[in-house]
Design a protein around this motif. Structure first.
Motif, PDB file in Angstrom:
ATOM      1  N   GLU A 173       9.089 -12.592  -0.210  1.00 17.20           N
ATOM      2  CA  GLU A 173       8.183 -11.682  -0.913  1.00 17.20           C
ATOM      3  C   GLU A 173       6.991 -11.322  -0.024  1.00 17.20           C
ATOM      4  OE1 GLU A 173       8.286 -10.091  -3.712  1.00 17.20           O
ATOM      5  OE2 GLU A 173       9.790 -11.096  -4.942  1.00 17.20           O
ATOM      6  N   GLN A 174       6.670 -12.198   0.899  1.00 15.68           N
ATOM      7  CA  GLN A 174       5.461 -12.007   1.702  1.00 15.68           C
ATOM      8  C   GLN A 174       5.449 -10.680   2.475  1.00 15.68           C
ATOM      9  OE1 GLN A 174       3.660 -14.244   0.526  1.00 15.68           O
ATOM     10  NE2 GLN A 174       2.062 -14.946   1.875  1.00 15.68           N
ATOM     11  N   PRO A 175       6.552 -10.320   3.181  1.00 16.07           N
ATOM     12  CA  PRO A 175       6.537  -9.053   3.921  1.00 16.07           C
ATOM     13  C   PRO A 175       6.345  -7.818   3.049  1.00 16.07           C
ATOM     14  CG  PRO A 175       8.372 -10.427   4.634  1.00 16.07           C
ATOM     15  CD  PRO A 175       7.803 -11.075   3.420  1.00 16.07           C
ATOM     16  N   SER A 176       6.667  -7.897   1.765  1.00 14.47           N
ATOM     17  CA  SER A 176       6.526  -6.730   0.879  1.00 14.47           C
ATOM     18  C   SER A 176       5.066  -6.293   0.798  1.00 14.47           C
ATOM     19  CB  SER A 176       7.064  -7.025  -0.520  1.00 14.47           C
ATOM     20  OG  SER A 176       6.217  -7.955  -1.202  1.00 14.47           O
ATOM     21  N   MET A 210      -0.079 -11.497  -8.283  1.00 16.81           N
ATOM     22  CA  MET A 210      -0.994 -11.105  -7.201  1.00 16.81           C
ATOM     23  C   MET A 210      -0.242 -10.389  -6.093  1.00 16.81           C
ATOM     24  SD  MET A 210      -3.990 -13.774  -6.131  1.00 16.81           S
ATOM     25  CE  MET A 210      -3.249 -15.363  -6.513  1.00 16.81           C
ATOM     26  N   VAL A 211       0.949 -10.873  -5.776  1.00 10.23           N
ATOM     27  CA  VAL A 211       1.772 -10.262  -4.723  1.00 10.23           C
ATOM     28  C   VAL A 211       2.135  -8.834  -5.081  1.00 10.23           C
ATOM     29  CG1 VAL A 211       4.045 -10.362  -3.585  1.00 10.23           C
ATOM     30  CG2 VAL A 211       2.710 -12.450  -3.895  1.00 10.23           C
ATOM     31  N   ASP A 216       1.536  -2.933  -4.576  1.00  7.81           N
ATOM     32  CA  ASP A 216       1.341  -1.626  -5.198  1.00  7.81           C
ATOM     33  C   ASP A 216       0.096  -0.935  -4.662  1.00  7.81           C
ATOM     34  OD1 ASP A 216       2.471  -2.684  -8.518  1.00  7.81           O
ATOM     35  OD2 ASP A 216       3.564  -2.013  -6.742  1.00  7.81           O
ATOM     36  N   LYS A 217      -0.950  -1.708  -4.491  1.00  5.93           N
ATOM     37  CA  LYS A 217      -2.228  -1.150  -4.061  1.00  5.93           C
ATOM     38  C   LYS A 217      -2.120  -0.447  -2.717  1.00  5.93           C
ATOM     39  CE  LYS A 217      -7.100  -2.315  -3.549  1.00  5.93           C
ATOM     40  NZ  LYS A 217      -7.981  -2.293  -4.715  1.00  5.93           N
ATOM     41  N   PHE A 218      -1.391  -1.057  -1.812  1.00  2.00           N
ATOM     42  CA  PHE A 218      -1.318  -0.495  -0.479  1.00  2.00           C
ATOM     43  C   PHE A 218      -0.145   0.443  -0.278  1.00  2.00           C
ATOM     44  CE2 PHE A 218      -4.954  -2.413   1.189  1.00  2.00           C
ATOM     45  CZ  PHE A 218      -5.091  -3.615   0.518  1.00  2.00           C
ATOM     46  N   GLY A 219       0.730   0.524  -1.265  1.00  2.00           N
ATOM     47  CA  GLY A 219       1.860   1.447  -1.225  1.00  2.00           C
ATOM     48  C   GLY A 219       2.635   1.349   0.066  1.00  2.00           C
ATOM     49  N   LYS A 224      -4.232   1.668   4.317  1.00  2.00           N
ATOM     50  CA  LYS A 224      -4.556   2.860   3.510  1.00  2.00           C
ATOM     51  C   LYS A 224      -5.920   2.810   2.850  1.00  2.00           C
ATOM     52  CE  LYS A 224      -2.713   3.987  -0.592  1.00  2.00           C
ATOM     53  NZ  LYS A 224      -1.692   4.326  -1.626  1.00  2.00           N
ATOM     54  N   SER A 225      -6.237   1.668   2.252  1.00  3.46           N
ATOM     55  CA  SER A 225      -7.498   1.612   1.512  1.00  3.46           C
ATOM     56  C   SER A 225      -8.128   0.233   1.655  1.00  3.46           C
ATOM     57  CB  SER A 225      -7.259   1.923   0.043  1.00  3.46           C
ATOM     58  OG  SER A 225      -6.384   0.947  -0.495  1.00  3.46           O
ATOM     59  N   ASN A 226      -9.318   0.119   1.166  1.00  2.00           N
ATOM     60  CA  ASN A 226     -10.004  -1.175   1.253  1.00  2.00           C
ATOM     61  C   ASN A 226      -9.662  -2.057   0.067  1.00  2.00           C
ATOM     62  OD1 ASN A 226     -11.479  -0.767   3.665  1.00  2.00           O
ATOM     63  ND2 ASN A 226     -12.786   0.659   2.545  1.00  2.00           N
TER      64      ASN A 226
END
Lengths: 227, 215
Positions: A173-176, A210-211, A216-219, A224-226
């Protein structure tokens, strides 16, 4: 029994899910590793290596998730398939449990470190050379899972799910979170991953909240974002 | 020349477990043949073929041997908590003792001496530091207040650790220097395995003598 853990740690997730699925009672001791709670003298008395996970079973302290999982299988009446008592079947599980340290775990974790953790969480510049190096090593491991471990069998050590599958899923799951889909182009791995997730629900989604959020946040693009 | 191979070799011989010797010349690529891939798809040593049951990974092999043969209980105790202590080291050692000692040996000795590559000083220093952290953890945590890694009796944890700790000696590094607990422990383990220990480490001693003077 106390469990010291943090769900951002792959082996912590494995022990957490195993305890919950098998309804083994324990006391929750989440350690905020980002705030250095694992570096306190208090915790050093429980685990001198200052890592998670660790258990305190009525004064018996134990570290190393693989050792913890074997111990739990012995001490509690869990179904035999998790860590079979049959000698040859058990040897097959052990084979993966030992192989995975410098293969699945090391390569996926290092790829995640250099692609995501260091740039995003520690504000370090992206080391493209290291990212490429660990991506290649990680892909070698993924191909070995696809073509050796999961060749002609539904689970890593044979016909039944074991603690080997549990640990592998958590590491994979970590690389995702770094935008890498381990299953892409790997049908055996894809089918296996679904089987393992299904076997652990709802605890799987719970442990990986959390994972999923980070993913999702970084798509898929950690820069991409902070956070 | 493979540390985990030496561990399995010594365990079999000390416990008089019968086996057929199949030495693979890894320097000549004998482990890369299709024939061997059928036994071990990862193409590494050691591996066993127990009447058609193939098994890789020395730690898995040693546990299997303890179950299948009537060896003394202390090697891998049946008591749950005592066994957990051994497991704790067996799992910790992969990315600690084994990885750091092997990588130091690689960059300090194997790559320059055997493969003719230029010495990468940065890597040597990096792995020397990591290896020293592990050695200090062995000295001050694993061997603090006890004669063996997992407690009062010798186990397969001590066997594996000793084999890994021999590797840096070929690169001129004395792991025991300044570490009294480690020094005493190392002697205990060697003594427990003689004459098989010296037998298994003949090549290691030869390399150490030959190159330690001028690596």
């Amino acid at each position: 029994m106390k469990l010291y853990y943090n769900l951002m740690s792959q082996p912590s997730r494995a022990v957490y899910m195993f305890l919950r699925l098998n309804k083994i009672p324990y006391e929750d001791c989440v350690l905020n590793v980002f705030e250095g709670e694992h570096k306190t003298e208090e915790y050093a008395a429980i685990n001198p290596f200052q890592l998670v996970p660790a258990i305190d079973d009525n004064g018996f302290n134990l570290t190393e998730s693989v050792a913890i999982l074997r111990y739990l299988c012995r001490e509690h009446k869990v179904a035999d398939h998790w860590y079979p008592s049959d000698s040859k079947a058990q040897a097959r599980v052990d084979e993966y449990l030992e192989w995975q340290h410098v293969n699945t775990r090391l390569q996926c974790a290092m790829f995640f470190q250099f692609k995501f953790l260091r740039p995003k969480m520690l504000g370090m510049p992206v080391n493209e050379k290291k990212v490429a190096e660990f991506k290649e090593r990680m892909e070698t491991v993924l191909d070995q899972l696809e073509t050796i471990w999961l060749k002609d069998r539904p689970f890593i050590a044979g016909d039944h799910i074991t603690i080997a599958d549990l640990l592998a899923a958590c590491e994979l799951e970590q690389p995702s979170m770094a935008g890498y889909d381990v299953c892409e182009g790997r049908p055996n791995l894809t089918a296996w991953f679904k089987r393992v997730k299904d076997a652990f629900q709802p605890h799987y989604d719970e442990a990986h909240m959390m994972v999923y959020r980070v993913k999702d946040k970084f798509g898929g693009n950690p820069m991409k974002s902070n956070l």
